[in-house]
Design an enzyme around this catalytic site. Structure first.
Site: not given
Ligand SMILES: [Zn+2]
Length: 289
Positions: A2-3
């Site tokens: 996840p960014e």
């Protein structure tokens, strides 16, 4: 992994369902993830009202009325699943083995009561407690640089961070002390948009380019967050997963494909992949020098 935009949309999804609600039940299903759960976590959560949410870099802070904040990191593979309490468990099949924390709100007049599960098969994620008044002193947050979407991240602050540094500009942007929460994908995309090679030494990025780069970073992150908001109702996917969305990258993962800024061969051979510090960089050598 996840960014920042995914973490932001997960946070917004949690906010939509949990803010203002009392956590009727909390269950911690194992002693640790990346680090041990803090002692008394379930007791602190149970009966607490969730007052607000904040994102800092790739961390989610859920504030409780008792004066504590729950600091959540999704790690490499962490996901949040949500569903009405009356539907039963939010995870099923192999996911159930990896649901490490479960929170429930009570039903109310305008709300069926929600169950949230934190699923993380690889357990690089983490949960900790920190006093809300001292959030920024937590060891994981204390050394973070400015938030890329805040006004505090500007051409002036970035230029001070790049000044005199021989390290490649890509490494400088991944250094969380210079700017918080930027990961490999968004750094590649921002450098492409700003027309700067990932290999350029940080000190050799001009003032005009730094300005362009800051604008590009804010734009790629802002557009991704907006895309998540418009593609998901209340940031929840049909299967109950919070946040995350398909996103069309311009260079990331596109080695060998034509570059949208170029006329094609023989002028531009398309997007190239190189490895810097063990991680892939994608860029167009023609427009990014
Ligand atoms: Zn090109």
């Amino acid at each position: 992994m996840p960014e920042l935009p995914e973490v932001e949309t997960v946070m917004r999804g949690l906010r939509a369902r949990l803010e203002g609600r009392v956590l009727a039940r909390a269950r911690i299903n194992r002693p640790d993830m990346r680090w041990p759960f803090p002692p008394g976590l379930a007791q602190t959560l149970t009966g607490a009202r969730v007052t607000s949410f904040r994102r800092r870099a790739k961390y989610i802070l859920m504030r409780l009325d008792g004066g504590d904040s729950v600091l959540i990191h999704l790690g490499m593979s962490g996901r949040m699943l949500i569903g009405p309490v009356s539907n039963g468990p939010v995870s099923n099949g192999p996911d159930m083995l990896h649901e490490h924390m479960t929170l429930e709100t009570s039903p109310s007049a305008d709300d069926p009561g929600w169950r949230v599960g934190f699923i993380d098969p690889r357990r690089f994620g983490s949960v900790d407690l920190v006093p809300t008044a001292g959030e920024d002193s937590h060891r994981l947050l204390a050394d973070l640089g400015p938030e890329p979407l805040d006004a505090g991240f500007s051409a002036a602050t970035l230029s001070a961070a790049l000044d005199g540094r021989r390290t490649p500009v890509k490494a400088a942007l991944l250094d969380q002390r210079n700017v918080a929460g930027l990961g490999n994908i968004y750094v590649c995309e921002a450098l492409f948009r700003a027309g700067i090679s990932p290999e350029r030494p940080a000190h050799a990025v001009s003032a005009a380019e730094t300005k362009k780069l800051v604008k590009a970073i804010k734009a790629v992150l802002g557009e991704a967050i907006a895309a998540g908001g418009s593609s998901l109702r209340d940031y929840v996917q049909p299967d109950g997963e919070l946040g995350y969305f398909q996103h069309a990258w311009k260079v990331y993962g596109r080695a060998g494909e034509p570059c949208e800024n170029c006329p094609g061969p023989p002028l531009c051979a398309g997007i190239q992949r190189i490895v810097q510090s063990g991680r892939s960089s994608f860029y167009c050598p023609r427009v990014q020098q």
